[in-house]
Design an enzyme around this catalytic site. Structure first.
Site, mmCIF file in Angstrom:
data_model
loop_
_atom_site.group_PDB
_atom_site.id
_atom_site.type_symbol
_atom_site.label_atom_id
_atom_site.label_comp_id
_atom_site.label_asym_id
_atom_site.label_seq_id
_atom_site.Cartn_x
_atom_site.Cartn_y
_atom_site.Cartn_z
ATOM 1 N N HIS A 45 0.810 -1.220 0.000
ATOM 2 C CA HIS A 45 0.000 0.000 0.000
ATOM 3 C C HIS A 45 0.841 1.265 0.000
ATOM 4 C CE1 HIS A 45 -3.848 -1.958 0.410
ATOM 5 N NE2 HIS A 45 -3.412 -2.672 1.436
ATOM 6 N N ASP A 173 -8.485 -5.347 6.364
ATOM 7 C CA ASP A 173 -8.978 -6.019 5.164
ATOM 8 C C ASP A 173 -9.901 -7.180 5.517
ATOM 9 O OD1 ASP A 173 -7.965 -4.430 3.193
ATOM 10 O OD2 ASP A 173 -6.220 -5.666 2.757
#
Length: 253
Positions: A45, A173
């Site tokens: 990320h 997530d």
């Protein structure tokens, strides 16, 4: 590379780290000097490329080790991360035994795997080439990140894969995969997290988790998690900056 890090991980020693997403070697130097056991270098990320990871690993002071979260499970991604001299990899989105096995394969030299050989920082730019090839498999940590309900359901088969040294839970997530993004205290999310931790404990496999603050990190340690990632560089700076502004800005009469 910290030769002792994988041994410490497998021994179940509590290891506290923090996540770095910015390409700043100074941050790696500061964090390692602060006393963290390890640094989570985020290529998935964050803004980090292979060259940035190399600089961060170079800046980290021993005995602080670096684990690189690769952007995907591929031969190139794994070898570029490990060629920096990092102590191991964190493999995102491991939802089954196949993904875990591929990661182990690319992280280990033959005959245990298929990692390609070449001159790099990991082997002293060729000076310690044979020494590195002979010992890297025993020193390289492979951490499977479980961050989807599919991975939770497949945790038994993931733990069956030889060479998976630890499991790291990605709660954010995981919550999103349950349709409840960010709701970490939701019963379904907590149940899924607990299912992974329980399975790891039963198999005596080290388990880690990301925690956003000191209090939740302390609870995780008390609950038996041993690979703790507490906070992220951008979050730490954002909170500290906001605290300064709140503390010094003149109040309206």
């Amino acid at each position: 590379m910290s030769a002792a890090f994988r041994d410490r991980l497998l021994a179940g020693e509590p290891l506290v780290g923090t996540l770095l997403s910015l390409p700043s070697p100074e941050l790696a130097e500061i964090a390692s000097a602060a006393g963290f056991d390890w640094l989570f270098l985020d290529m998935e990320h964050g803004a980090l490329g292979p060259g940035d990871v190399l600089r961060l690993v170079q800046a980290a002071r021993e005995p602080c080790a670096c684990l690189v979260r690769i952007p995907e499970t591929s031969e190139t991604g794994v070898k570029k991360a490990l060629d920096t001299g990092a102590a191991g990899i964190i493999v995102p989105h491991v939802n089954g035994a196949g993904e875990a096995a591929r990661a182990v394969h690319w992280a280990k030299y033959p005959p245990e795997g298929g990692r390609s050989v070449g001159f790099s920082r990991a082997n002293g730019y060729g000076v310690r080439f044979q020494e590195n090839v002979d010992t890297a498999n025993a020193r390289t940590a492979v951490v499977a990140q479980v961050e989807h309900i599919d991975g939770v359901r497949a945790i038994g088969s993931i733990l069956d894969v030889a060479g998976v040294d630890a499991v790291f839970i990605g709660p954010y997530d995981l919550s999103a995969s349950l349709g409840k993004p960010g709701r970490l205290q939701d019963a379904d999310v907590r149940e899924a997290v607990a299912a992974v931790a329980t399975a790891c404990a039963a198999r005596k496999v080290p388990v880690g988790i990301f925690s956003g603050d000191i209090a939740s990190s302390a609870r995780a340690l008390a609950d038996g998690y041993t690979l703790i990632c507490s906070g992220i560089d951008i979050g730490l700076y954002a909170r500290s900056a906001a605290e300064i502004v709140r503390g010094l800005r003149p109040r309206n009469p």
